[in-house]
Design an enzyme around this catalytic site. Structure first.
Site, mmCIF file in Angstrom:
data_model
loop_
_atom_site.group_PDB
_atom_site.id
_atom_site.type_symbol
_atom_site.label_atom_id
_atom_site.label_comp_id
_atom_site.label_asym_id
_atom_site.label_seq_id
_atom_site.Cartn_x
_atom_site.Cartn_y
_atom_site.Cartn_z
ATOM 1 N N LYS A 1 0.846 -1.057 -0.071
ATOM 2 C CA LYS A 1 0.125 0.039 -0.143
ATOM 3 C C LYS A 1 0.779 1.336 -0.095
ATOM 4 O O LYS A 1 0.984 2.058 1.009
ATOM 5 C CB LYS A 1 -1.105 -0.038 1.331
ATOM 6 C CG LYS A 1 -2.105 0.957 1.090
ATOM 7 C CD LYS A 1 -2.992 0.313 -0.173
ATOM 8 C CE LYS A 1 -3.955 1.458 -0.587
ATOM 9 N NZ LYS A 1 -4.969 0.913 -1.585
ATOM 10 N N SER B 1 -8.577 -0.506 -5.805
ATOM 11 C CA SER B 1 -8.812 -0.428 -4.368
ATOM 12 C C SER B 1 -10.274 -0.290 -3.996
ATOM 13 O O SER B 1 -11.000 -1.177 -4.673
ATOM 14 C CB SER B 1 -8.268 1.041 -3.930
ATOM 15 O OG SER B 1 -7.842 0.804 -2.407
#
Length: 586
Positions: free
Chosen positions: A189, A385
């Protein structure tokens, strides 16, 4: 006092008069403009494929039709353009397509869809020709589909492969005292990595390298097929910059002719058998699309498939063509679910993600819809996402090879100025009734308790996210957790690991939806419809520039893009499920 009252009354009267005058003009335009003669396609015409004002798949529709008057040049979406090109195959008036000095804001997956439509158009026996003073790498990818490619004698060809650049701010934060407190889940991330490091992590380098290679392979594979050059040869050309001049580009077989624009037009006249001293007939792709859309394909069909467009970052609220809000999206899903004439739903996603809560709210509405009707997802440039969150429970997922997806991870960022304020002599104290009564303050150091509570929220959302994916993709939690960890994938890579089902565009998604709903003859109905107020309408008036347009004009396009990125980060609220970075291919 009476004098001031009279002055005020005069000002108010003038304002009311001006408003009535403006609305009067608008009303007359609507009244008589609706009956205006539409653009006609004359015999022996060529479509000019100008994409400068086309960026979104969907231009939107509004509950107040007056707003359409103020959309300016953005009158057609890419989906409309592709449908119009399909119609042009059998239009006897259209003889070919010209791509002239084309510059577009389209993403690679969108260009792939358009390229496929142009390849299909060529099967009709009609020509496609291209001319440019210079070709960017992305624009050449589209133009390489042409039968004949022209380049100006003093022009340039940009063909060198893909590269990514990321800036890191850890040392800057230490020097200034302005710090971004980062809390995340997912080793890939990397949206937050620039704030916690001064160099790229191996995990991030690994995913960016794989991503760029996958996208590049898709691009050169298509170019190789169109230009009849091997992929290896194209990679050699890119490595050595062996197409940087018109002569080198022609020698490398990337272009066909070195010529000026007047010579390009002369060649089109010759193909159309138009006399040298006369001009040939042209129609812009926007005008042709609007003309075609007066009666779109299967307009008279009784049953339909709803195409719901989710474009932009996911935030809370109503939404618009440039960002996704739960209000318009969930209204659209509910209407499609309850309308008996709509037999299936295709969700077209082009989003980097955003608010975790909004993603969950939309996910829930999709879950309710798929219990009643088939729901198929078509991924555009991005479905990453939060964009993947709202895709994962569909009955089937289609993606393009170059679609950027995955990024199944969660993070939070909290700006903190406490070190800076201490340095310059500003001190902050808090008084509370309970230990955790105070909200987070950027002027007080982040406490371990607050960090712990925030990490707990992130872990809870991550587990929910992974469970949603596992259920939707018929995998275990452990399987999903092992392959994701916030990593970004292309559509081609995502197919191999089970995050998507098939490679293909919106056309394939519609075909699948029709098959599942047992439809042979159907039309498409576009959603969502956005609810906008009068003040919103005035904010988009083409008679005056918005503050963003003025700023872009003042500081330049590249600087404006940087400013907009900071603005978008500042606008994010709550815990985010968003793509780690913005990938721009030129």
């Amino acid at each position: 006092m009476k004098f001031l009252g009279n002055v005020l009354a005069t000002i108010v009267g003038l304002f009311v008069f001006i408003m009535i005058f403006i609305f009067g003009i608008i009303f007359i335009g609507v009244l008589f403009g609706g009956n205006a003669e539409t653009v006609k396609t004359e015999n022996n015409s060529v479509i000019e494929l100008n994409l400068e004002n086309i960026g979104n798949d969907y231009i939107g529709k509004y509950s107040d039709p007056m707003i359409t008057l103020f959309q300016g040049n953005n009158t057609v979406g890419l989906t409309d353009v592709i449908e119009a090109i399909d119609a042009a195959k059998t239009d006897e008036n259209i003889k070919g397509i010209s791509i002239l000095n084309n510059y577009s804001n389209l993403g690679i997956a969108q260009i792939k869809s358009l390229r496929d439509a142009l390849n299909d158009f060529k099967k009709s026996g009609k020509f496609i020709v291209s001319y440019a003073d210079s070709y960017s790498q992305k624009d050449y990818y589209l133009n390489s589909v042409a039968d004949t490619i022209y380049l100006n004698p003093l022009g340039e060809m940009d063909f060198k492969g893909l590269s990514s650049e990321i800036m890191f701010y850890k040392s800057l934060q230490e020097k200034t005292g302005v710090k971004m407190e980062v809390i995340r889940h997912g080793k890939y991330k990397s949206a937050v990595e620039p704030y916690i490091a001064d160099e790229m992590s191996e995990a991030n380098r690994e995913q960016i390298t794989a991503l760029l290679n996958s996208i590049w392979n898709g691009i050169v594979t298509d170019i190789a097929k169109s230009r009849k050059i091997s992929v290896n040869q194209l990679n050699t050309i890119a490595d050595g910059l062996l197409a940087r001049t018109p002569e080198m580009a022609k020698s490398a077989k990337l272009i066909d002719k070195i010529a000026y624009e007047d010579q390009f037009h002369a060649a089109i006249k010759k193909a159309l058998k138009v006399e040298k001293d006369k001009d040939y007939k042209k129609i812009s792709i926007s005008d042709y699309t609007l003309h075609y859309n007066t009666k779109p394909k299967n307009f008279d069909a009784d049953e339909s498939i709803a195409v719901i467009y989710a474009q932009g970052e996911i935030r809370s609220g109503e939404g618009d063509v440039s960002y996704i809000g739960e209000k318009s999206m969930n209204r659209a899903l509910k209407e499609a679910r309850e309308n008996k004439k709509i037999k299936a739903v295709v969700l077209r996603i082009d989003s980097p993600g955003g608010s975790a809560l909004t993603s969950e709210l939309i996910w829930r509405e999709i879950e309710l819809t798929k219990k009643v009707k088939p729901v198929i997802v078509s991924m555009g440039n991005l479905a990453a996402s939060g964009g993947y969150y709202i895709a994962c429970n569909a009955d089937k997922i289609f993606a393009e090879n170059a679609t950027i997806t995955g990024s199944i991870g969660v993070f939070g960022m909290l700006p903190n100025f406490s070190t800076l304020t201490e340095k310059i002599g500003i001190h902050t104290e808090q008084v509370s009734t309970h230990k955790n009564a105070a909200n987070y303050s950027p002027f007080v150091p982040l406490t371990e308790d607050y960090r712990s509570f925030t990490q707990e929220s992130i872990e809870r959302i991550y587990k929910t996210f992974v469970n949603r994916v596992a259920t939707g993709r018929k995998m275990t939690f452990e399987q999903v957790d092992e392959i994701v960890q916030g990593r970004v994938w292309t559509g081609a890579e995502a197919l191999k690991i089970g995050l998507v089902d098939e490679i293909g565009g919106l056309d394939k998604a519609l075909a699948e939806a029709a098959k599942r709903a047992n439809l042979k003859d159907y039309k498409t109905t576009n959603f969502p419809e956005f609810e906008k107020s009068l003040s919103d309408m005035f904010g988009q008036m083409y008679l005056s520039q918005t503050k963003e347009e003025l700023l872009e004009e003042e500081i330049g396009t590249e600087n404006y893009k940087v400013w907009k990125q900071f603005k978008d980060v500042a606008a994010r609220k709550g815990i985010q499920t968003v793509l780690p970075y913005e990938l721009i291919i030129k």
